[in-house]
Design an enzyme around this catalytic site. Structure first.
Site, PDB file in Angstrom:
ATOM      1  N   SER A  61      -1.774  11.045   5.190  1.00  0.00           N
ATOM      2  CA  SER A  61      -1.641  10.708   6.608  1.00  0.00           C
ATOM      3  C   SER A  61      -1.005   9.343   6.837  1.00  0.00           C
ATOM      4  CB  SER A  61      -3.016  10.755   7.294  1.00  0.00           C
ATOM      5  OG  SER A  61      -3.886   9.768   6.764  1.00  0.00           O
ATOM      6  N   GLU A  88     -10.348   5.213   4.790  1.00  0.00           N
ATOM      7  CA  GLU A  88     -10.348   5.994   3.553  1.00  0.00           C
ATOM      8  C   GLU A  88     -11.730   6.015   2.894  1.00  0.00           C
ATOM      9  OE1 GLU A  88      -7.674   7.583   2.953  1.00  0.00           O
ATOM     10  OE2 GLU A  88      -6.300   6.526   4.298  1.00  0.00           O
ATOM     11  N   VAL A 130       0.846  -1.185   0.000  1.00  0.00           N
ATOM     12  CA  VAL A 130       0.000   0.000   0.000  1.00  0.00           C
ATOM     13  C   VAL A 130       0.884   1.239   0.000  1.00  0.00           C
ATOM     14  CG1 VAL A 130      -1.771   1.286   1.239  1.00  0.00           C
ATOM     15  CG2 VAL A 130      -1.825  -1.209   1.246  1.00  0.00           C
ATOM     16  N   PHE A 131       0.582   2.177  -0.889  1.00  0.00           N
ATOM     17  CA  PHE A 131       1.360   3.414  -0.972  1.00  0.00           C
ATOM     18  C   PHE A 131       0.665   4.518  -0.189  1.00  0.00           C
ATOM     19  CE2 PHE A 131       2.706   7.309  -3.367  1.00  0.00           C
ATOM     20  CZ  PHE A 131       4.039   7.254  -3.018  1.00  0.00           C
ATOM     21  N   GLY A 132       1.372   5.077   0.769  1.00  0.00           N
ATOM     22  CA  GLY A 132       0.852   6.180   1.557  1.00  0.00           C
ATOM     23  C   GLY A 132       1.468   7.491   1.134  1.00  0.00           C
ATOM     24  N   TYR A 133       0.652   8.485   0.815  1.00  0.00           N
ATOM     25  CA  TYR A 133       1.159   9.787   0.372  1.00  0.00           C
ATOM     26  C   TYR A 133       0.590  10.936   1.206  1.00  0.00           C
ATOM     27  CZ  TYR A 133      -3.426   9.825  -1.860  1.00  0.00           C
ATOM     28  OH  TYR A 133      -4.776   9.748  -2.086  1.00  0.00           O
TER      29      TYR A 133
END
Length: 223
Positions: free
Chosen positions: A14, A118, A9-12
């Site tokens: 929070s 989300e 999973v890519f977090g950009y």
């Protein structure tokens, strides 16, 4: 049953400073052809249904061009091209988030956690995230929650002053909207000290100015 291929999973936003649980590894990464903008309403975390805050989403540059009338930096903060025209030094300065590998034993729980976190307009999709490994650009296929322009919480481009004012005033169940912005700006700097996110840092400056103006004056007693 967990999938054979680990979930990445890519977090950009929070997720950079508040990662999901059960992570077994993480690597910094960046995207090509996307911008990160405070273009998504937050009714459930950094605002309320009556007074929604603003949080970031990823928008493809071609789509953003249709919504960027108020964007002070419409052609900045974008990584374009391929490894042939993106040098490694530039790439290292363009890290925009973190790719998290989820423990396969807990993939279902993490997906449920992220789907709930989300839920306000974000859709899970697969994108290519790039990282630099041993001096070579590498593609990691990953999942990413994106607020598409057609979701009901997408607001598009807003004037920076109006956007900063909204972020300054908004508060939700997860805390103050301005703290979200401050934490994101600090995290991006730590992730890539040489990077510069024009949109994010311009908003940070405007919020800092509001903070100085609202600070109580100190009275000096002169004897």
């Amino acid at each position: 049953m967990p999938s054979k291929t680990p979930c990445v999973v890519f977090g950009y936003g929070s997720l950079i400073f508040k990662p999901p649980p059960y992570i077994i590894s993480e690597v910094p990464g960046f995207l090509k052809g996307y911008v990160r903008r405070f273009a998504q309403k937050s009714h459930d975390h950094r605002g309320t249904p009556e007074n929604p805050g603003r949080v970031v989403t990823l928008v493809h540059k071609e789509d953003w061009d249709h919504f960027s009338g108020s964007d002070a930096f419409p052609d900045e903060d974008v990584v374009w091209g391929n490894s042939a025209n993106l040098d490694i030094e530039h790439a290292l300065c363009c890290y925009t988030g973190i790719a998290y590998t989820v423990n396969p034993l807990y993939e279902s729980e993490v997906r449920d956690y992220l789907d709930y976190r989300e839920k306000d307009g974000y859709t899970l999709e697969t994108l290519d995230v790039y990282t630099i490994e041993d001096g070579v650009e590498k593609v990691i296929v990953h999942n990413c929650y994106v607020g598409h322009p057609d979701n009901p919480s997408f607001v598009g481009s807003e004037p920076l002053e109006a956007l900063a004012d909204r972020i300054w005033r908004s508060v939700g169940p997860s805390g103050r909207n301005k703290d979200y912005l401050y934490q994101l700006a600090e995290s991006v700097r730590k992730l890539a000290p040489a990077s510069f996110d024009s949109h994010l840092f311009a908003l940070e400056v405007r919020l800092a100015s509001r903070s100085q103006l609202s600070a109580p004056l100190t009275t000096l007693n002169v004897g």
